[in-house]
Design an enzyme around this catalytic site. Structure first.
Site, mmCIF file in Angstrom:
data_model
loop_
_atom_site.group_PDB
_atom_site.id
_atom_site.type_symbol
_atom_site.label_atom_id
_atom_site.label_comp_id
_atom_site.label_asym_id
_atom_site.label_seq_id
_atom_site.Cartn_x
_atom_site.Cartn_y
_atom_site.Cartn_z
ATOM 1 N N GLU A 81 -12.176 -8.874 9.923
ATOM 2 C CA GLU A 81 -13.275 -9.511 10.651
ATOM 3 C C GLU A 81 -14.363 -8.520 11.070
ATOM 4 O O GLU A 81 -15.473 -8.928 11.418
ATOM 5 C CB GLU A 81 -12.724 -10.207 11.907
ATOM 6 C CG GLU A 81 -11.832 -11.406 11.645
ATOM 7 C CD GLU A 81 -12.604 -12.631 11.184
ATOM 8 O OE1 GLU A 81 -13.852 -12.565 11.112
ATOM 9 O OE2 GLU A 81 -11.966 -13.660 10.897
ATOM 10 N N GLU A 112 10.138 -3.951 5.731
ATOM 11 C CA GLU A 112 9.959 -3.358 7.056
ATOM 12 C C GLU A 112 11.058 -2.354 7.399
ATOM 13 O O GLU A 112 10.940 -1.627 8.384
ATOM 14 C CB GLU A 112 9.907 -4.436 8.126
ATOM 15 C CG GLU A 112 11.214 -5.155 8.393
ATOM 16 C CD GLU A 112 11.092 -6.108 9.573
ATOM 17 O OE1 GLU A 112 11.916 -5.959 10.503
ATOM 18 O OE2 GLU A 112 10.205 -6.975 9.571
#
Length: 270
Positions: A81, A112
Site C-alpha cells: 500500500e 515457518e
C-alpha cells in the site's frame, strides 16, 4: 519468567456451534473492542521502533517486514500500500513471507519452521546495516522469523518485531520489540482474529507515521499518491482546488500537466 502463549489459550467462549449468528458476531465484536486498548499500552514501544525506521529511511535505507502465514500476509499488505498511497518506490518497504509469494494465497507446509530460509530470503535483497527488519509473528515463536532476526542482529541490522505474547522468544530477540497482549481468541488459537487486527493497527501506525516524517504528506493530504484510477484522480483534483482556491477546470489542467498533486500545487502557486 515463564513464557505463556496467551494467543493459544482456551477461548472465553464455548459451544460455538450452538450459538446463533447474532451471538457469534456479538461475541467477536466484544473481543475486538479490546484490541485498540491493548495496542494503546504498547504506544511507547511503537514510537521507539518508528524512530529507528525514520532514521534509516532518511539515510536511504529500506524497511523490511518478515513473517509467516497471516502475519506475513499482513506485512505484504502494508508494504504494497505504500507506493500508491505515498508515491514511494516499491523497493522502499518490502514484505517477505515464509514459503515465498505462493504462500500469500495458499499455505506452504512447514515453511515457518525453517531456521535458515528467513535469512536467505533477506539476503536476496542485498540487505545491509542501512535497513530495518521487523519480524511479525503473533505467537512470537516462529523459527523462520526469529532466526532471520538473529542473523540481522549479528550483522548489525536494526531489528524490531510485532508479537502478541509478552516475553516471547521473538520479543527477546528483536532490538525494538512491540508486544501487544490481546489474550485468547474467540476461536481458540485463531490468531488471524484479534492478534491479526492488532498487527494491522500497528502496521498502519508504522508506515503512516514514517511517511509523514519523511515529508510524504502535506497538511492531512496524500499529495504524493499515485493516480491509478478515476477515484484518485478526482481526489487529486479536489486537493488542488482546495489548496489553490481554483476551479475544477483549472485544477484539471495543472494535474494533466504535472501528473502529481504536490507538483501541481507547487507550480500552481508560481
Amino acid at each position: 519468567m515463564t513464557f505463556i502463549k496467551t494467543t493459544e489459550q482456551e477461548s472465553n467462549y464455548t459451544n460455538l456451534e450452538d450459538m446463533t449468528i447474532s451471538e457469534i458476531i456479538s461475541s467477536i465484536n466484544k473481543e475486538d473492542i479490546t484490541v485498540p486498548l491493548a495496542v494503546q499500552t504498547a504506544l511507547p514501544q511503537i514510537e521507539h521502533l518508528i524512530e529507528q525506521v525514520v532514521i534509516k529511511l532518511k539515510k536511504g535505507g529500506r524497511l523490511f517486514y518478515i513473517g509467516a502465514g497471516t502475519s506475513g500476509r499482513l506485512g505484504i499488505l502494508d508494504a504494497s500500500e505504500c507506493p500508491p498511497t505515498f508515491g514511494v518506490p516499491y523497493n522502499l518497504v518490502i514484505g517477505i513471507i515464509a514459503g515465498g509469494d505462493q504462500a500469500i494465497r495458499k499455505a506452504v507446509e512447514n515453511a515457518e519452521d525453517s531456521t535458515t530460509q528467513g535469512w536467505l530470503d533477506l539476503i536476496e535483497y542485498n540487505i545491509s546495516s542501512n535497513d530495518v527488519v521487523i519480524g511479525i509473528a503473533a505467537s512470537g515463536t516462529t523459527p523462520y522469523v526469529i532466526s532471520a532476526l538473529r542473523h540481522c542482529n549479528e550483522q548489525g541490522i536494526t531489528t524490531g518485531c510485532i508479537t502478541c505474547n509478552s516475553q516471547s522468544p521473538l520479543a527477546l530477540t528483536a532490538k525494538y520489540p512491540i508486544e501487544v497482549t490481546v489474550g485468547p481468541e474467540f476461536l481458540t488459537g485463531s490468531s488471524r482474529m484479534k492478534a491479526g487486527t492488532a498487527q494491522k493497527l500497528i502496521l498502519n501506525m508504522i508506515t503512516t507515521a514514517s511517511m509523514i516524517q519523511l515529508g510524504k504528506v502535506k497538511g492531512n493530504k496524500m499529495v504524493d499518491m499515485q493516480l491509478s484510477n478515476n477515484k484518485l484522480v478526482k481526489r487529486a483534483i479536489n486537493m488542488i482546488m482546495s489548496e489553490l482556491h481554483i476551479s475544477e477546470a483549472e485544477a484539471s489542467v495543472l494535474l494533466n500537466k504535472y501528473k502529481n498533486v504536490r507538483d501541481s500545487i507547487t507550480n500552481g502557486r508560481k
